[in-house]
Every structure is written in structure tokens, then in C-alpha cells.
Design a protein around this motif. Structure first.
Motif, PDB file in Angstrom:
ATOM      1  N   ARG A  85       0.852  -1.187   0.000  1.00  0.00           N
ATOM      2  CA  ARG A  85       0.000   0.000   0.000  1.00  0.00           C
ATOM      3  C   ARG A  85       0.888   1.237   0.000  1.00  0.00           C
ATOM      4  NH1 ARG A  85      -5.129  -1.899   0.841  1.00  0.00           N
ATOM      5  NH2 ARG A  85      -5.305  -3.765   2.157  1.00  0.00           N
ATOM      6  N   LYS A  86       0.548   2.183  -0.860  1.00  0.00           N
ATOM      7  CA  LYS A  86       1.280   3.436  -0.895  1.00  0.00           C
ATOM      8  C   LYS A  86       0.874   4.323   0.281  1.00  0.00           C
ATOM      9  CE  LYS A  86       1.632   3.604  -5.959  1.00  0.00           C
ATOM     10  NZ  LYS A  86       1.296   4.398  -7.163  1.00  0.00           N
ATOM     11  N   LYS A  87       1.642   5.344   0.478  1.00  0.00           N
ATOM     12  CA  LYS A  87       1.334   6.307   1.532  1.00  0.00           C
ATOM     13  C   LYS A  87      -0.073   6.872   1.319  1.00  0.00           C
ATOM     14  CE  LYS A  87       3.080  10.491   3.759  1.00  0.00           C
ATOM     15  NZ  LYS A  87       4.149  11.538   3.736  1.00  0.00           N
ATOM     16  N   GLY A  88      -0.882   6.821   2.359  1.00  0.00           N
ATOM     17  CA  GLY A  88      -2.255   7.329   2.270  1.00  0.00           C
ATOM     18  C   GLY A  88      -3.275   6.270   1.924  1.00  0.00           C
ATOM     19  N   GLN A  89      -2.824   5.098   1.505  1.00  0.00           N
ATOM     20  CA  GLN A  89      -3.750   4.012   1.198  1.00  0.00           C
ATOM     21  C   GLN A  89      -3.939   3.130   2.431  1.00  0.00           C
ATOM     22  OE1 GLN A  89      -1.892   2.067  -2.189  1.00  0.00           O
ATOM     23  NE2 GLN A  89      -3.070   3.297  -3.634  1.00  0.00           N
ATOM     24  N   SER A  90      -5.127   2.581   2.597  1.00  0.00           N
ATOM     25  CA  SER A  90      -5.406   1.717   3.743  1.00  0.00           C
ATOM     26  C   SER A  90      -6.508   0.738   3.395  1.00  0.00           C
ATOM     27  CB  SER A  90      -5.818   2.548   4.961  1.00  0.00           C
ATOM     28  OG  SER A  90      -7.005   3.274   4.686  1.00  0.00           O
ATOM     29  N   GLN A  91      -6.620  -0.316   4.177  1.00  0.00           N
ATOM     30  CA  GLN A  91      -7.645  -1.322   3.937  1.00  0.00           C
ATOM     31  C   GLN A  91      -9.029  -0.799   4.292  1.00  0.00           C
ATOM     32  OE1 GLN A  91      -7.022  -5.042   5.975  1.00  0.00           O
ATOM     33  NE2 GLN A  91      -8.841  -6.003   5.089  1.00  0.00           N
ATOM     34  N   PHE A  92      -9.088   0.069   5.309  1.00  0.00           N
ATOM     35  CA  PHE A  92     -10.369   0.612   5.750  1.00  0.00           C
ATOM     36  C   PHE A  92     -10.339   2.136   5.704  1.00  0.00           C
ATOM     37  CE2 PHE A  92      -9.971  -3.509   7.844  1.00  0.00           C
ATOM     38  CZ  PHE A  92     -11.170  -4.098   7.500  1.00  0.00           C
ATOM     39  N   ASP A  93     -11.437   2.712   5.250  1.00  0.00           N
ATOM     40  CA  ASP A  93     -11.578   4.162   5.213  1.00  0.00           C
ATOM     41  C   ASP A  93     -11.621   4.686   6.651  1.00  0.00           C
ATOM     42  OD1 ASP A  93     -12.604   6.829   5.088  1.00  0.00           O
ATOM     43  OD2 ASP A  93     -13.389   6.398   3.087  1.00  0.00           O
ATOM     44  N   PRO A  94     -10.689   5.570   7.058  1.00  0.00           N
ATOM     45  CA  PRO A  94     -10.662   6.047   8.447  1.00  0.00           C
ATOM     46  C   PRO A  94     -11.894   6.864   8.838  1.00  0.00           C
ATOM     47  CG  PRO A  94      -9.143   7.292   7.075  1.00  0.00           C
ATOM     48  CD  PRO A  94      -9.613   6.144   6.249  1.00  0.00           C
ATOM     49  N   ARG A  95     -12.622   7.376   7.846  1.00  0.00           N
ATOM     50  CA  ARG A  95     -13.815   8.183   8.148  1.00  0.00           C
ATOM     51  C   ARG A  95     -15.061   7.336   8.329  1.00  0.00           C
ATOM     52  NH1 ARG A  95     -13.427  11.847   2.925  1.00  0.00           N
ATOM     53  NH2 ARG A  95     -13.097   9.705   2.166  1.00  0.00           N
ATOM     54  N   THR A  96     -15.148   6.240   7.570  1.00  0.00           N
ATOM     55  CA  THR A  96     -16.369   5.423   7.598  1.00  0.00           C
ATOM     56  C   THR A  96     -16.151   4.023   8.163  1.00  0.00           C
ATOM     57  OG1 THR A  96     -16.000   4.571   5.359  1.00  0.00           O
ATOM     58  CG2 THR A  96     -17.191   6.666   5.561  1.00  0.00           C
ATOM     59  N   ASP A  97     -14.893   3.617   8.301  1.00  0.00           N
ATOM     60  CA  ASP A  97     -14.533   2.266   8.744  1.00  0.00           C
ATOM     61  C   ASP A  97     -14.958   1.184   7.750  1.00  0.00           C
ATOM     62  OD1 ASP A  97     -13.260   3.010  11.075  1.00  0.00           O
ATOM     63  OD2 ASP A  97     -15.102   2.965  12.255  1.00  0.00           O
ATOM     64  N   ARG A  98     -15.360   1.597   6.547  1.00  0.00           N
ATOM     65  CA  ARG A  98     -15.704   0.627   5.514  1.00  0.00           C
ATOM     66  C   ARG A  98     -14.443   0.194   4.761  1.00  0.00           C
ATOM     67  NH1 ARG A  98     -21.194   3.169   2.682  1.00  0.00           N
ATOM     68  NH2 ARG A  98     -22.535   3.040   4.557  1.00  0.00           N
ATOM     69  N   GLU A  99     -14.470  -1.060   4.304  1.00  0.00           N
ATOM     70  CA  GLU A  99     -13.315  -1.570   3.579  1.00  0.00           C
ATOM     71  C   GLU A  99     -13.193  -0.861   2.231  1.00  0.00           C
ATOM     72  OE1 GLU A  99     -11.118  -5.826   2.650  1.00  0.00           O
ATOM     73  OE2 GLU A  99     -13.225  -5.788   3.259  1.00  0.00           O
ATOM     74  N   THR A 100     -11.996  -0.460   1.892  1.00  0.00           N
ATOM     75  CA  THR A 100     -11.749   0.254   0.642  1.00  0.00           C
ATOM     76  C   THR A 100     -11.578  -0.735  -0.512  1.00  0.00           C
ATOM     77  OG1 THR A 100      -9.361   0.269   1.025  1.00  0.00           O
ATOM     78  CG2 THR A 100     -10.642   2.144   1.870  1.00  0.00           C
ATOM     79  N   GLU A 101     -11.610  -0.210  -1.727  1.00  0.00           N
ATOM     80  CA  GLU A 101     -11.385  -1.018  -2.919  1.00  0.00           C
ATOM     81  C   GLU A 101     -10.248  -0.410  -3.725  1.00  0.00           C
ATOM     82  OE1 GLU A 101     -14.830  -1.620  -5.280  1.00  0.00           O
ATOM     83  OE2 GLU A 101     -16.038  -2.458  -3.669  1.00  0.00           O
TER      84      GLU A 101
END
Length: 228
Positions: free
Chosen positions: A199-215
Motif C-alpha cells: 500500500r502506498k502512503k495514504g492508502q489503507s484497507q479501511f476508510d478512516p472516516r467510515t470504517d468501511r473496507e476500501t477497494e
């Protein structure tokens, strides 16, 4: 009567097998041959973009000089596989073959293909890059393409360097790959293989605002070049 019935049942199947079209693939392109000797079983030739999406369309291999040369002086021509086998599989309701022959793939992974020509029109290199535009599960697993390529050219003899993570780069599901490899293939040329899975800087498995899993918030890419 039973024998005659058997002939009627077997005949069409055998004919269908005989009529199965064959597909020319990237491995059929041999370094050093000229544009005149290259096979024509490909489609949508265009100026390449360093393994990215196609640029200006071209009538064929011989028009490579319409493209802007790379810094090293080579001309990149994008191409893809012909659709004939995919249409054949759909017409015969061959589900497995439809999946196998749909799109431009190498070992089942969607890829962007390019041929690199010198100024004299000889094939100087091949470029295979996993297709980041792919929206299927295969994009996440794209890094695994390296295993098939190293198997094809021999698993031994690769000179590999594992690069350290840059600031903000993190593993994907505990896996971090940032590897650059090189190997001399006797009688063929120099192979380079770059693999990225993190994962690059700023990318994550879960959105920190919604706690939903990212795609799609990850880098999973294989870049292979074979140069004469």
C-alpha cells in the motif's frame, strides 16, 4: 446401427476439435527478427506508453517509426491478442475456454503487451506489464505473475534486490514485495522483472472516516522486459 450412431456422435466433436483456431502469443515473438517477419495474429497496434494504455493507432508493426522513440532510442508498439479464439469458444459454449481466451492475458493475468523496435526495424525487446485497469480479483493477485515468469525462464540465476519500504508504504495482508530482479537468458537476452505489492502512503484497507473496507487501495504490479 450402434456403430453408425457412434460415428454420428463422434464425428462433429472430432471436427470441432480439428477446427479449433490457434492463437499467436507474445512468446511467439522472437528477438532479432524484423517487422516483415513478425506474425500478423495480433490486433490494435498502437504507439505504446511505457506499458500503459495505447496511444496513436498504427496499421501494423512496420509503422513503428510513427511513434516517438524512448530515451534509449527504441520504439514501443502496443498490441493485444486477436478475439478469434474467444468468439470460437462462445460460439461453442465452451465456458472454460471463454474465460481462458477472453482479453489479453499471460498465464491468466490481464496484461499490457508491447514490442520494442530499434531504428532498423528489428525486434529488440518485449514488455509485459500487469494491467492496472483490470477490475477483477486478479488485479490484487497480479504480483503472483512473477512466479510463472521465473518458472518459464528458470527459477535459478536471478539477481534480485529487495527494496526497503519508502515512507508511508505498508504491507497488504502482511505481504510486502518491492523487488527488482535481473537475469541473463542464454541465447536470448537480458530479462528484468520488477514486482510490487504494498500500500502506498495514504492508502489503507479501511476508510478512516467510515470504517468501511476500501477497494483498489494497493499497488500490485509485475513488469517484465526481455531485451536483446
Amino acid at each position: 446401427m450402434g456403430c453408425l450412431l457412434g460415428l454420428f456422435l463422434v464425428g462433429p466433436i472430432a471436427a470441432g476439435a480439428q477446427e479449433r483456431p490457434t492463437r499467436t502469443e507474445v512468446w511467439d515473438l522472437k528477438l532479432g527478427i524484423t517487422t516483415e517477419a513478425l506474425p500478423e495474429g495480433f490486433a490494435d497496434h498502437a504507439c505504446g506508453a511505457n506499458g500503459g494504455p495505447p496511444g496513436v493507432p498504427l496499421p501494423g508493426w512496420r509503422d513503428f517509426r510513427r511513434c516517438r522513440p524512448e530515451p534509449g532510442g527504441l520504439y514501443e508498439v502496443y498490441f493485444r491478442y486477436d478475439d478469434e479464439l474467444e468468439y470460437w469458444a462462445k460460439a461453442n459454449n465452451f465456458t472454460t475456454e471463454v474465460e481462458q481466451f477472453s482479453g489479453t492475458k499471460v498465464y491468466g493475468f490481464p496484461v499490457v503487451l508491447s514490442a520494442l523496435f530499434d531504428a532498423g526495424g528489428a525486434l529488440a525487446g518485449l514488455r509485459i506489464v500487469s494491467d492496472a485497469r483490470d477490475a477483477s480479483k486478479r488485479r490484487e493477485d497480479a504480483y503472483a505473475l512473477r512466479n510463472f515468469i521465473t518458472s518459464r525462464f528458470g527459477r535459478d540465476g536471478w539477481d534480485c534486490i529487495d527494496q526497503p519500504p519508502a515512507e508511508g508504504e505498508t504491507p497488504v495482508a502482511r505481504t510486502f514485495i518491492k523487488q527488482d530482479c535481473r537475469k541473463t537468458i542464454d541465447g536470448i537476452g537480458i530479462a528484468t522483472l520488477h514486482t510490487r505489492h504494498f500500500r502506498k502512503k495514504g492508502q489503507s484497507q479501511f476508510d478512516p472516516r467510515t470504517d468501511r473496507e476500501t477497494e483498489g487501495q494497493f499497488e500490485s504490479v509485475v513488469r517484465f522486459e526481455l531485451m536483446k
